[in-house]
Design a protein around this motif. Structure first.
Motif, PDB file in Angstrom:
ATOM      1  N   VAL A   1     -17.305  13.386 -12.427  1.00 55.59           N
ATOM      2  CA  VAL A   1     -17.757  14.625 -12.210  1.00 55.59           C
ATOM      3  C   VAL A   1     -16.855  15.233 -10.891  1.00 55.59           C
ATOM      4  CG1 VAL A   1     -19.474  15.847 -10.970  1.00 55.59           C
ATOM      5  CG2 VAL A   1     -19.934  14.235 -12.854  1.00 55.59           C
ATOM      6  N   LEU A   2     -16.419  14.285 -10.066  1.00 55.49           N
ATOM      7  CA  LEU A   2     -15.396  14.759  -9.006  1.00 55.49           C
ATOM      8  C   LEU A   2     -14.318  15.070  -9.401  1.00 55.49           C
ATOM      9  CD1 LEU A   2     -15.065  15.221  -5.678  1.00 55.49           C
ATOM     10  CD2 LEU A   2     -14.455  12.696  -5.899  1.00 55.49           C
ATOM     11  N   ARG A   3     -13.780  14.236 -10.266  1.00 56.22           N
ATOM     12  CA  ARG A   3     -12.397  14.574 -10.862  1.00 56.22           C
ATOM     13  C   ARG A   3     -12.367  15.936 -11.595  1.00 56.22           C
ATOM     14  NH1 ARG A   3     -10.260  16.109 -15.986  1.00 56.22           N
ATOM     15  NH2 ARG A   3      -7.975  15.492 -15.565  1.00 56.22           N
ATOM     16  N   ASN A   4     -13.423  16.176 -12.447  1.00 60.38           N
ATOM     17  CA  ASN A   4     -13.477  17.554 -13.008  1.00 60.38           C
ATOM     18  C   ASN A   4     -13.743  18.610 -11.889  1.00 60.38           C
ATOM     19  OD1 ASN A   4     -13.373  17.122 -15.999  1.00 60.38           O
ATOM     20  ND2 ASN A   4     -15.219  15.833 -15.604  1.00 60.38           N
ATOM     21  N   TYR A   5     -14.359  18.365 -10.858  1.00 58.97           N
ATOM     22  CA  TYR A   5     -14.662  19.531 -10.005  1.00 58.97           C
ATOM     23  C   TYR A   5     -13.193  19.951  -9.193  1.00 58.97           C
ATOM     24  CZ  TYR A   5     -15.531  21.546  -5.438  1.00 58.97           C
ATOM     25  OH  TYR A   5     -15.393  22.294  -4.452  1.00 58.97           O
ATOM     26  N   ILE A   6     -12.365  18.797  -8.718  1.00 57.78           N
ATOM     27  CA  ILE A   6     -10.912  19.003  -8.340  1.00 57.78           C
ATOM     28  C   ILE A   6     -10.543  19.816  -9.082  1.00 57.78           C
ATOM     29  CG2 ILE A   6      -8.983  17.924  -7.553  1.00 57.78           C
ATOM     30  CD1 ILE A   6     -10.773  15.690  -6.576  1.00 57.78           C
ATOM     31  N   VAL A   7     -10.385  19.541 -10.502  1.00 64.35           N
ATOM     32  CA  VAL A   7      -9.404  19.964 -11.459  1.00 64.35           C
ATOM     33  C   VAL A   7      -9.742  21.846 -11.609  1.00 64.35           C
ATOM     34  CG1 VAL A   7      -8.986  20.258 -13.820  1.00 64.35           C
ATOM     35  CG2 VAL A   7      -8.703  18.227 -12.890  1.00 64.35           C
ATOM     36  N   TYR A   8     -11.152  21.868 -11.814  1.00 65.56           N
ATOM     37  CA  TYR A   8     -11.709  23.322 -12.129  1.00 65.56           C
ATOM     38  C   TYR A   8     -11.770  24.112 -10.937  1.00 65.56           C
ATOM     39  CZ  TYR A   8     -12.908  22.285 -17.167  1.00 65.56           C
ATOM     40  OH  TYR A   8     -12.589  21.973 -18.225  1.00 65.56           O
ATOM     41  N   ARG A   9     -11.514  23.304  -9.807  1.00 64.81           N
ATOM     42  CA  ARG A   9     -11.455  24.290  -8.529  1.00 64.81           C
ATOM     43  C   ARG A   9     -10.575  25.275  -8.553  1.00 64.81           C
ATOM     44  NH1 ARG A   9     -11.479  20.637  -3.111  1.00 64.81           N
ATOM     45  NH2 ARG A   9      -9.333  20.329  -3.859  1.00 64.81           N
TER      46      ARG A   9
ATOM     47  N   GLU B   1     -18.364  12.858 -18.631  1.00 62.37           N
ATOM     48  CA  GLU B   1     -17.965  14.282 -19.498  1.00 62.37           C
ATOM     49  C   GLU B   1     -19.209  14.769 -19.901  1.00 62.37           C
ATOM     50  OE1 GLU B   1     -15.178  15.458 -19.658  1.00 62.37           O
ATOM     51  OE2 GLU B   1     -13.968  13.990 -19.001  1.00 62.37           O
ATOM     52  N   ILE B   2     -20.112  14.322 -20.436  1.00 67.15           N
ATOM     53  CA  ILE B   2     -21.566  14.930 -20.765  1.00 67.15           C
ATOM     54  C   ILE B   2     -22.171  15.265 -19.483  1.00 67.15           C
ATOM     55  CG2 ILE B   2     -23.691  14.531 -21.621  1.00 67.15           C
ATOM     56  CD1 ILE B   2     -22.547  12.616 -23.736  1.00 67.15           C
ATOM     57  N   ALA B   3     -22.134  14.836 -18.242  1.00 68.28           N
ATOM     58  CA  ALA B   3     -22.785  15.119 -17.255  1.00 68.28           C
ATOM     59  C   ALA B   3     -21.928  16.548 -16.725  1.00 68.28           C
ATOM     60  CB  ALA B   3     -22.742  14.209 -16.079  1.00 68.28           C
ATOM     61  N   TRP B   4     -20.656  16.583 -16.878  1.00 65.81           N
ATOM     62  CA  TRP B   4     -19.959  17.820 -16.238  1.00 65.81           C
ATOM     63  C   TRP B   4     -20.268  18.835 -17.031  1.00 65.81           C
ATOM     64  CZ3 TRP B   4     -17.849  19.508 -12.251  1.00 65.81           C
ATOM     65  CH2 TRP B   4     -16.779  20.812 -12.425  1.00 65.81           C
ATOM     66  N   GLY B   5     -20.267  18.882 -18.491  1.00 67.19           N
ATOM     67  CA  GLY B   5     -20.674  19.618 -19.352  1.00 67.19           C
ATOM     68  C   GLY B   5     -21.981  20.285 -19.057  1.00 67.19           C
TER      69      GLY B   5
ATOM     70  N   ALA C   1     -19.268   5.498 -11.245  1.00 71.45           N
ATOM     71  CA  ALA C   1     -18.308   5.976 -12.138  1.00 71.45           C
ATOM     72  C   ALA C   1     -18.719   7.456 -12.561  1.00 71.45           C
ATOM     73  CB  ALA C   1     -18.441   5.160 -13.457  1.00 71.45           C
ATOM     74  N   LEU C   2     -19.910   7.809 -12.577  1.00 72.25           N
ATOM     75  CA  LEU C   2     -20.440   9.248 -12.746  1.00 72.25           C
ATOM     76  C   LEU C   2     -19.977  10.166 -11.732  1.00 72.25           C
ATOM     77  CD1 LEU C   2     -22.225  11.044 -14.602  1.00 72.25           C
ATOM     78  CD2 LEU C   2     -23.869  10.499 -13.207  1.00 72.25           C
ATOM     79  N   ARG C   3     -20.045   9.858 -10.673  1.00 73.43           N
ATOM     80  CA  ARG C   3     -19.653  10.493  -9.259  1.00 73.43           C
ATOM     81  C   ARG C   3     -18.179  10.471  -9.539  1.00 73.43           C
ATOM     82  NH1 ARG C   3     -17.333   9.252  -4.768  1.00 73.43           N
ATOM     83  NH2 ARG C   3     -17.678  10.700  -2.774  1.00 73.43           N
TER      84      ARG C   3
END
Length: 268
Positions: free
Chosen positions: A24-32, A124-128, A19-21
């Motif tokens: 984080v991957l979802r946020n990475y794709i958006v912020y790319r 979300e905390i890991a992404w921040g 779930a963590l992966r």
């Protein structure tokens, strides 16, 4: 895919790591597609370093820190390193989380999948934390290029920045779950600015007397500043251990609150 005895398909639950992966991957794709936002977040502490650390450093030659005499720029730079970790985590865990929670309804959609509120909180905390760590890693490279790092302990400054990012990301996300409108973010600025100005980034904490010094030493950014400063200068003391314990406990408390608040807001 697993099947019940009645023949209906059931989606297998995800592990915490899976779930963590995914989050984080979802946020990475958006912020790319919005990589320029990361550049602006990195440049702010660099400008502070050049204008104050190096500029004012021409007037203030050296400071004494834990028995070590260091140039003023070397005194200021670790403070900006800690501040960059805080700012990156704070931005992502407040404004962006509020939009996802209140307007985009992204977390409601996530709960229609095997993800849980605990998974969302950790992701979300890991992404921040990673966003703040990214700023800090780039800033640490700048420090090394300018010759502001003279200790091998500095290799631990990046993990320290990640710890700072974790602590602020968790607490800021917890506070965001209580916000009702965008006007509430004025309160974030009201707290963020004093934390930065009174974190002993630009001058030693000994400049304060009595109860004010005690208050400053209890603030989270000061703990991050003193941790990064001791690591980059090699002037370690028990304050480093105190800072590690302080920031770890702060992050864990924030994580617990986020999990409970998301369950309250999204599942009831």
């Amino acid at each position: 895919m697993a099947f019940s005895s009645a023949g209906f398909s059931q989606v297998a639950p995800l592990s915490a790591a899976q779930a963590l992966r995914l989050l984080v991957l979802r946020n990475y794709i958006v912020y790319r597609q919005a990589w320029k936002l990361f550049i602006t977040g990195f440049l702010e502490p660099v400008f502070y370093l050049f204008s104050i650390g190096i500029g004012v450093g021409q007037l203030i030659k050296t400071f004494e820190f834990n028995g070590h005499v260091i140039p003023y720029a070397e005194f200021v730079a670790p403070g900006m390193l800690a501040a960059s970790a805080m700012n990156g985590a704070l931005i992502d865990s407040t404004y962006n989380v509020f939009f996802k929670l209140k307007y985009d309804k992204l977390y409601d959609q996530m709960l229609a999948t095997p993800l849980t509120t605990s998974d969302i909180a950790r992701g979300e905390i890991a992404w921040g934390q990673l966003r703040g760590g990214t700023y800090s890693a780039a800033f640490l490279v700048v420090m090394a290029a300018l010759g502001l790092v003279h200790s091998w302990w500095a290799v631990l400054a990046l993990p320290a920045a990640l710890l700072i990012g974790f602590a602020f990301s968790a607490v800021c996300m917890a506070l965001t779950t209580y916000m009702k409108s965008w006007q509430d973010f004025d309160k974030i600025t009201l707290v963020q600015l004093p934390l930065f100005l009174f974190s002993a980034t630009f001058f030693p904490v000994t400049a304060f007397d009595g109860w004010l010094r005690w208050v400053v030493e209890c603030t989270p950014l000061y703990r991050g500043v003193i941790l990064c400063r001791e690591l980059t200068t090699g002037a370690l003391s028990w304050a480093s251990l105190v800072s590690v314990v302080y920031l770890t406990v702060m992050g864990l408390i924030g994580l617990v609150i986020v999990r409970r608040r998301l369950a309250t807001l999204l599942l009831t």
